[in-house]
Scaffold this active site. Structure first.
Site, PDB file in Angstrom:
ATOM      1  N   LEU A 148      51.150  24.742  87.020  1.00  0.00           N
ATOM      2  CA  LEU A 148      51.378  26.085  86.488  1.00  0.00           C
ATOM      3  C   LEU A 148      52.768  26.293  85.889  1.00  0.00           C
ATOM      4  CD1 LEU A 148      49.623  28.177  89.288  1.00  0.00           C
ATOM      5  CD2 LEU A 148      48.645  27.298  87.166  1.00  0.00           C
ATOM      6  N   HIS A 149      53.799  25.873  86.602  1.00  0.00           N
ATOM      7  CA  HIS A 149      55.144  26.081  86.093  1.00  0.00           C
ATOM      8  C   HIS A 149      55.376  25.268  84.833  1.00  0.00           C
ATOM      9  CE1 HIS A 149      59.683  26.202  86.402  1.00  0.00           C
ATOM     10  NE2 HIS A 149      59.353  27.463  86.571  1.00  0.00           N
ATOM     11  N   CYS A 150      54.857  24.062  84.826  1.00  0.00           N
ATOM     12  CA  CYS A 150      55.000  23.197  83.643  1.00  0.00           C
ATOM     13  C   CYS A 150      54.322  23.807  82.416  1.00  0.00           C
ATOM     14  CB  CYS A 150      54.386  21.828  83.914  1.00  0.00           C
ATOM     15  SG  CYS A 150      55.061  20.958  85.341  1.00  0.00           S
ATOM     16  N   SER A 151      53.282  24.613  82.633  1.00  0.00           N
ATOM     17  CA  SER A 151      52.459  25.134  81.541  1.00  0.00           C
ATOM     18  C   SER A 151      52.941  26.475  80.998  1.00  0.00           C
ATOM     19  CB  SER A 151      51.013  25.313  82.027  1.00  0.00           C
ATOM     20  OG  SER A 151      50.504  24.123  82.552  1.00  0.00           O
TER      21      SER A 151
END
Length: 357
Positions: free
Chosen positions: A343-346
């Site tokens: 999620l954070h990467c996206s």
């Protein structure tokens, strides 16, 4: 030319108010072999939750992608008046790493927003990154934001958003493996002092808490957002592996030890809270970087990756206790993590404020 720090800018903490969240519609099927449709629905879930309280800006490469995204979002009840489609081609959907780092300052009773565009080089590992690098610059241009480009001599400085985490009060987390000493270290020639100086000049930080190595399965060579995150000034969560035979046991234990002895930019001793790790997640024999620390703050909400693991509820419980006033929502990411991020990467946050031209 004055640096962002000299002009009064700083990188705000992720939990500070946002104007929008940026994502890129997933299209690179080689990242998720056989799971592309399931991954698209994960991005729909991200947009569904985030759009409740802030705008969602979605990068799409083609009209066909935009139309498909519109249909899927509408079917899930997303209010499309809260979604902006921005037509730009991308190699991958990891916007955290190639979009600008946004910085803010208080000026004339308002909050102003500018962009710091680091060079993106495919994590010093992959060759297909040119579209991502161009789109990162194009996003700042689309917003009309004043943009700073850190350089070392004539060469631009490399950095990804997932390689750092900040508390908004001058403290930054990073790993030596990613930025200083690993085989894929981004700007080895800067050294520790030069790296800290560059971060300070462009993000307004005054202290870096250095950790050692990242977790197993992480192809970014040590991004901190996979295992340790700020949850408040002076407070961090760090993943903990209880199985001594697991390859994550040693680096996570070492990270906790360093954090326990660290102080932040205001000389506060850090409060360290442990998050569990899920059982190892693998696909076709490859270890994947599954972690509950790759969560994302949007306005009033915390989106947390889950993996169909017994530890899911433990992690959600810990984070719910830390954020009693936020909606803490689990988003199933066992398919998404096949692309080596969740999620954070996206996502990439666009802070609230007036964009400085």
């Amino acid at each position: 030319m004055k640096t962002p720090s000299e002009l009064g800018f700083r990188m705000p903490a992720e939990w500070e108010p946002h104007s929008a969240t940026w994502i890129a519609w997933p299209h690179n099927r080689t990242d998720w072999p056989g799971k592309g449709l399931m991954v698209e629905w994960v991005f729909v879930e991200i947009a569904r939750h985030v759009s409740r309280t802030e705008r969602v800006r979605i990068l799409v490469g083609t009209q066909k992608q935009e139309q498909r995204a519109e249909r899927m979002l509408a079917r899930s009840g997303v209010d499309l008046t809260r979604v902006d489609f921005v037509r730009r081609s991308t190699n991958r959907s990891w916007t955290r790493d190639y979009l600008p780092s946004f910085v803010t300052r208080r000026a004339r009773s308002r909050r102003e927003v500018a962009a710091v565009k680091w060079r993106f080089n495919g994590w010093a590992r992959y060759d297909d990154f040119a579209q991502d690098e161009k789109t990162g610059a194009a996003v700042a241009k689309w917003l009309g934001a004043r943009t700073f480009r850190p350089t070392l001599g004539k060469r631009r400085v490399v950095l990804e958003g997932g390689a750092i985490d900040v508390d908004g009060q001058g403290t930054l987390l990073a790993t030596e493996q990613c930025l200083l000493s690993g085989p894929f270290a981004r700007n080895r020639e800067l050294g520790r002092a030069g790296t800290e100086k560059t971060l300070s000049e462009h993000l307004g930080t005054t202290r870096v808490v250095w950790l050692g190595d990242g977790i197993a399965g992480d192809d970014t060579s040590g991004h901190v957002d996979d295992f340790v995150r700020f949850v408040a000034p002076g407070r961090v969560v760090v993943c903990s592996e209880k199985n001594r035979r697991d390859e994550n046991y040693a680096p996570l234990a070492a990270a906790k030890e360093r954090l326990t002895g660290a102080r932040d930019a205001r000389n506060r001793k850090l409060e360290v809270i442990e998050l569990p790790m899920p059982e190892p997640v693998a696909f076709a024999g490859q270890r994947l970087p599954a972690s509950y620390a790759n969560f994302y703050f949007s306005n009033g909400t915390l989106l947390v990756p889950t993996f169909g693991d017994p530890a899911d509820r433990v992690a959600l419980g810990i984070l719910s206790e830390l954020f009693p006033k936020r909606r803490v929502v689990g988003v199933y990411c066992r398919d998404l993590v096949l692309g080596l991020g969740t999620l954070h990467c996206s996502t990439q946050q666009e802070p609230a404020g007036v964009v400085l031209r």
